[in-house]
Design a protein around this motif. Structure first.
Motif, PDB file in Angstrom:
ATOM      1  N   UNK A 303       0.839  -1.218   0.000  1.00  0.00           N
ATOM      2  CA  UNK A 303       0.000   0.000   0.000  1.00  0.00           C
ATOM      3  C   UNK A 303       0.864   1.255   0.000  1.00  0.00           C
ATOM      4  N   UNK A 304       1.966   1.195   0.772  1.00  0.00           N
ATOM      5  CA  UNK A 304       2.880   2.351   0.801  1.00  0.00           C
ATOM      6  C   UNK A 304       3.455   2.596  -0.586  1.00  0.00           C
ATOM      7  N   UNK A 309       3.272   6.017  -5.652  1.00  0.00           N
ATOM      8  CA  UNK A 309       3.133   6.121  -7.102  1.00  0.00           C
ATOM      9  C   UNK A 309       3.663   4.926  -7.874  1.00  0.00           C
ATOM     10  N   UNK A 310       4.037   3.846  -7.176  1.00  0.00           N
ATOM     11  CA  UNK A 310       4.529   2.649  -7.876  1.00  0.00           C
ATOM     12  C   UNK A 310       3.362   1.968  -8.603  1.00  0.00           C
ATOM     13  N   UNK A 311       3.646   1.452  -9.792  1.00  0.00           N
ATOM     14  CA  UNK A 311       2.627   0.763 -10.573  1.00  0.00           C
ATOM     15  C   UNK A 311       2.548  -0.706 -10.125  1.00  0.00           C
ATOM     16  N   UNK A 312       1.392  -1.141  -9.612  1.00  0.00           N
ATOM     17  CA  UNK A 312       1.305  -2.515  -9.096  1.00  0.00           C
ATOM     18  C   UNK A 312       1.168  -3.574 -10.190  1.00  0.00           C
ATOM     19  N   UNK A 315       2.912  -7.209 -10.529  1.00  0.00           N
ATOM     20  CA  UNK A 315       3.754  -7.491  -9.352  1.00  0.00           C
ATOM     21  C   UNK A 315       2.955  -8.240  -8.291  1.00  0.00           C
ATOM     22  N   UNK A 316       3.626  -9.161  -7.590  1.00  0.00           N
ATOM     23  CA  UNK A 316       2.988  -9.801  -6.441  1.00  0.00           C
ATOM     24  C   UNK A 316       2.993  -8.793  -5.282  1.00  0.00           C
ATOM     25  N   UNK A 317       2.197  -9.090  -4.265  1.00  0.00           N
ATOM     26  CA  UNK A 317       2.164  -8.188  -3.097  1.00  0.00           C
ATOM     27  C   UNK A 317       3.560  -8.051  -2.509  1.00  0.00           C
ATOM     28  N   UNK A 322       8.332  -4.866  -1.560  1.00  0.00           N
ATOM     29  CA  UNK A 322       9.779  -4.646  -1.637  1.00  0.00           C
ATOM     30  C   UNK A 322      10.111  -3.297  -2.289  1.00  0.00           C
ATOM     31  N   UNK A 323       9.226  -2.859  -3.204  1.00  0.00           N
ATOM     32  CA  UNK A 323       9.425  -1.546  -3.858  1.00  0.00           C
ATOM     33  C   UNK A 323       9.454  -0.432  -2.815  1.00  0.00           C
TER      34      UNK A 323
END
Ligand SMILES: [Fe+2]
Length: 387
Positions: A303-304, A309-312, A315-317, A322-323
């Protein structure tokens, strides 16, 4: 989501925010029945002229103030005792604090002892006081400690070289006045350390067993605000970035008032015994504790990352979570923030005693991932090695 099914949220402090908000001090003090104020601060804040507008605001409402400016970094029991003596001899009936975390803790301690008598060490722990403290108005001059909206404060017991935590629902200041103009002249490193403390509160509040949807919304937004604003806030005169940092710091502390804090603060307090600045110690520990907590906090870190602004997409949770750690590390690089515990300040051989101390802190129990002495030892060892 792994939220408690029954939870409460409590934050009794009135928050007054805005450019020149310090002009509201007289009005707020009058509303609280303060007839004569003890203004608690330190020499640096006073010397920078940051109390002047506050004194004028009190004066405009006919409230005289006595300035107690002898607060040191990580204030001790003697500073609180002397403040109480001054408050009584000057017949003050309320405390106004202008400053960072240290004056804020001292001021809250002075208000508590003035009302209850004895020494501040008598009130170590939760809700040990008999009556509420005198009225307190907190005006932060750094964006980090968040003590202006918290039910806890820290006083050093010089005899034990130990940082006592004193807390309780009546310890919340009555009013917090947030004026970004007071942040204009913070030097680089104190600004960075304060910002890292705020970040450790924001991340820490979302990694506890007490976190709720309300506290997460505050904490996760706060993380994103800090990632976006800390660099311009400390490197430039961007007043809006400083304003966002101030709001983020307050939001993070409102969150941890109910959600409590994670392991980071349990591990940082023993480092404070070696006179390591609180924000520096917490900041260094952030990536290590995030790595430790990742297996049980993937959802929060994901969620953070999205709030940053990271594009999910794709990607796995866990990958998304980790991002968030990578973005925090990116912030360290941009600021040139230390990546490990400096061995010239603390020797590695202190780890066993620091682990013992950290295990006594309630934050080890609040941490969402269960942790043992062995876990804490490993985290410290990694933090001495660096990333
Ligand atoms: Fe902190």
């Amino acid at each position: 989501m792994n939220y408690n099914t029954i939870f409460s949220f409590h934050m009794p402090t009135k928050v007054v925010h805005g450019f020149n908000a310090i002009t509201q001090l007289g009005k707020e003090a009058k509303r609280l029945g303060i007839k004569r104020a003890l203004l608690v601060t330190d020499g640096g804040v006073k010397g920078a002229g940051l109390i002047d507008d506050g004194l004028k605001a009190l004066e405009s409402e006919g409230i005289p103030a006595f300035v107690y400016d002898e607060v040191e970094m990580d204030p001790g029991t003697k500073t609180v005792a002397k403040g109480v003596e001054v408050l009584k001899s000057e017949s003050c009936n309320g405390v106004v604090v202008v400053g960072g975390g240290s004056p804020m803790c001292a001021g809250k301690g002075i208000a508590l002892v003035s009302a209850n008598g004895g020494s501040i060490a008598d009130y170590e722990g939760n809700e040990k006081y008999k009556v509420p403290p005198l009225p307190v108005i907190g005006i932060p001059t750094t964006a980090g400690a968040g003590s202006e909206v918290s039910a806890t404060f820290i006083i050093t017991d010089e005899k034990r070289n130990y940082k006592m935590a004193i807390s309780g629902p009546k310890v919340y200041p009555d009013v917090a006045i947030l004026d970004p103009l007071l942040l204009l002249h913070i030097p680089f490193w104190p600004g960075v350390n304060a910002g890292m403390d705020a970040l450790s509160h924001a991340i820490g509040a979302s990694c506890t067993n007490e976190a709720t949807q309300i506290t997460d919304s505050l904490a996760i937004t706060s993380v994103a605000l800090i990632i976006r604003n800390l660099v311009p806030a400390v490197l430039t005169n961007d007043l809006e970035a400083k304003n966002q940092q101030l709001i983020a710091s307050t939001m993070a502390n409102i969150a941890c008032g109910s959600a409590k804090l994670d392991l980071m603060h349990a591990l940082s307090h023993p480092l404070g015994s070696f006179h390591m600045a609180h924000g520096l110690a917490n900041g260094i520990l952030i990536p290590y504790v995030m790595e430790f907590n990742l297996p049980v906090c993937e959802d929060k870190f994901a969620q953070m990352a999205m709030a940053m602004g990271e594009n999910p997409h794709g990607l796995t949770t866990s990958e998304l979570g980790r991002k968030a750690i990578e973005r925090v590390k990116g912030l360290f690089t941009e600021l040139g923030f230390p990546r490990k515990i400096p061995s010239e300040i603390v020797d590695k051989k202190e780890i066993p005693s620091m682990v013992k101390q950290a295990m006594t802190r309630p934050m080890t129990r609040f941490n969402r991932r269960k942790c043992s002495e062995k876990d804490l030892t490993e985290i410290y060892l990694k933090a001495f090695e660096g990333w």
